[in-house]
Design a protein around this motif. Structure first.
Motif, short mmCIF file in Angstrom:
data_model
loop_
_atom_site.label_atom_id
_atom_site.label_comp_id
_atom_site.label_asym_id
_atom_site.label_seq_id
_atom_site.Cartn_x
_atom_site.Cartn_y
_atom_site.Cartn_z
N MET A 1 0.82 -1.20 0.00
CA MET A 1 0.00 0.00 0.00
C MET A 1 0.87 1.27 0.00
SD MET A 1 -3.04 0.91 -0.11
CE MET A 1 -4.05 2.31 0.17
N ILE A 2 1.96 1.24 0.76
CA ILE A 2 2.83 2.41 0.82
C ILE A 2 3.52 2.62 -0.53
CG2 ILE A 2 4.94 3.30 1.86
CD1 ILE A 2 4.04 2.11 4.48
N VAL A 3 3.86 1.55 -1.22
CA VAL A 3 4.51 1.66 -2.53
C VAL A 3 3.55 2.30 -3.53
CG1 VAL A 3 5.49 0.36 -4.44
CG2 VAL A 3 6.04 -0.27 -2.08
N ALA A 4 2.30 1.89 -3.51
CA ALA A 4 1.30 2.46 -4.41
C ALA A 4 1.10 3.95 -4.13
CB ALA A 4 -0.02 1.71 -4.30
N LEU A 5 1.03 4.30 -2.88
CA LEU A 5 0.87 5.70 -2.50
C LEU A 5 2.09 6.52 -2.95
CD1 LEU A 5 -0.80 7.83 -1.03
CD2 LEU A 5 0.40 7.23 1.06
N GLY A 6 3.28 5.96 -2.79
CA GLY A 6 4.50 6.63 -3.23
C GLY A 6 4.52 6.85 -4.73
N LEU A 7 4.07 5.86 -5.49
CA LEU A 7 4.00 6.01 -6.94
C LEU A 7 3.01 7.09 -7.36
CD1 LEU A 7 4.21 2.30 -8.12
CD2 LEU A 7 5.90 4.09 -8.44
N ILE A 8 1.89 7.14 -6.69
CA ILE A 8 0.89 8.17 -7.00
C ILE A 8 1.45 9.56 -6.70
CG2 ILE A 8 -1.35 9.11 -6.31
CD1 ILE A 8 -2.28 6.18 -5.97
N VAL A 9 2.10 9.72 -5.56
CA VAL A 9 2.69 11.01 -5.20
C VAL A 9 3.78 11.39 -6.21
CG1 VAL A 9 4.10 12.19 -3.47
CG2 VAL A 9 2.11 10.87 -2.76
N ALA A 10 4.60 10.45 -6.61
CA ALA A 10 5.66 10.73 -7.57
C ALA A 10 5.07 11.15 -8.92
CB ALA A 10 6.55 9.49 -7.74
N PHE A 11 4.02 10.50 -9.36
CA PHE A 11 3.37 10.84 -10.62
C PHE A 11 2.77 12.24 -10.57
CE2 PHE A 11 -0.32 10.73 -13.51
CZ PHE A 11 0.36 10.51 -14.69
N VAL A 12 2.12 12.58 -9.48
CA VAL A 12 1.52 13.91 -9.34
C VAL A 12 2.62 14.99 -9.34
CG1 VAL A 12 0.25 15.41 -7.76
CG2 VAL A 12 -0.58 13.11 -8.22
N LEU A 13 3.71 14.74 -8.63
CA LEU A 13 4.81 15.71 -8.62
C LEU A 13 5.43 15.86 -10.00
CD1 LEU A 13 6.55 14.86 -5.24
CD2 LEU A 13 5.19 16.89 -5.79
N LEU A 14 5.54 14.78 -10.72
CA LEU A 14 6.07 14.83 -12.08
C LEU A 14 5.18 15.68 -12.98
CD1 LEU A 14 8.24 13.71 -14.01
CD2 LEU A 14 6.65 11.87 -14.53
N LEU A 15 3.87 15.54 -12.84
CA LEU A 15 2.95 16.34 -13.64
C LEU A 15 3.03 17.82 -13.27
CD1 LEU A 15 -0.25 14.12 -13.76
CD2 LEU A 15 1.29 14.67 -15.62
N LEU A 16 3.20 18.11 -12.00
CA LEU A 16 3.24 19.50 -11.55
C LEU A 16 4.52 20.21 -11.95
CD1 LEU A 16 1.74 19.22 -7.95
CD2 LEU A 16 0.66 20.16 -9.98
N PHE A 17 5.64 19.51 -11.92
CA PHE A 17 6.92 20.16 -12.14
C PHE A 17 7.50 19.99 -13.54
CE2 PHE A 17 6.88 19.76 -7.49
CZ PHE A 17 7.01 21.11 -7.19
N SER A 18 6.88 19.19 -14.37
CA SER A 18 7.39 19.07 -15.75
C SER A 18 6.91 20.28 -16.54
CB SER A 18 6.89 17.79 -16.40
OG SER A 18 5.51 17.84 -16.61
N ARG A 19 7.76 20.75 -17.42
CA ARG A 19 7.43 21.92 -18.22
C ARG A 19 7.47 21.50 -19.69
NH1 ARG A 19 11.40 26.20 -15.52
NH2 ARG A 19 11.60 26.77 -17.69
N PRO A 20 6.34 21.06 -20.22
CA PRO A 20 6.34 20.58 -21.61
C PRO A 20 6.72 21.64 -22.62
CG PRO A 20 4.11 20.60 -20.71
CD PRO A 20 5.02 20.97 -19.60
N ALA A 21 6.54 22.91 -22.29
CA ALA A 21 6.91 23.97 -23.23
C ALA A 21 8.42 24.08 -23.39
CB ALA A 21 6.33 25.29 -22.75
N LEU A 22 9.18 23.52 -22.46
CA LEU A 22 10.64 23.60 -22.53
C LEU A 22 11.31 22.24 -22.57
CD1 LEU A 22 11.53 26.42 -20.02
CD2 LEU A 22 11.72 26.48 -22.46
N ARG A 23 10.56 21.20 -22.80
CA ARG A 23 11.11 19.86 -22.66
C ARG A 23 12.33 19.61 -23.53
NH1 ARG A 23 6.48 16.32 -22.47
NH2 ARG A 23 6.44 17.05 -20.34
N LYS A 24 12.34 20.09 -24.77
CA LYS A 24 13.46 19.81 -25.67
C LYS A 24 14.40 20.99 -25.84
CE LYS A 24 11.01 16.28 -28.23
NZ LYS A 24 10.52 15.84 -29.50
N CYS A 25 14.05 22.14 -25.29
CA CYS A 25 14.88 23.33 -25.47
C CYS A 25 16.18 23.23 -24.69
CB CYS A 25 14.14 24.59 -25.05
SG CYS A 25 12.84 25.04 -26.22
#
Length: 63
Positions: A1-25
């Motif tokens: 259960m803790i692993v699943a929660l960790g994966l969900i938190v990691a995915f949400v953080l990835l979505l929040l902090f990724s900047r698709p407008a600058l991904r390849k720049c």
């Protein structure tokens, strides 16, 4: 259960902090006297701006 929660938190953080407008720049700076010329190594876009502060958005569609 803790692993699943960790994966969900990691995915949400990835979505929040990724900047698709600058991904390849990859901005390269050519310093001038007052301001710098910034050139993207990926798409070739160019812009002028403050020294040491790369552009915050991708400019490849404004060429």
């Amino acid at each position: 259960m803790i692993v699943a929660l960790g994966l969900i938190v990691a995915f949400v953080l990835l979505l929040l902090f990724s900047r698709p407008a600058l991904r390849k720049c990859r901005w390269r700076e050519t310093r001038g006297a007052d301001e710098s010329l910034w050139r993207c190594a990926y798409c070739g876009a160019e812009t002028k701006g403050a020294r040491g502060v790369p552009p915050a958005v991708c400019l490849r569609d404004t060429r």
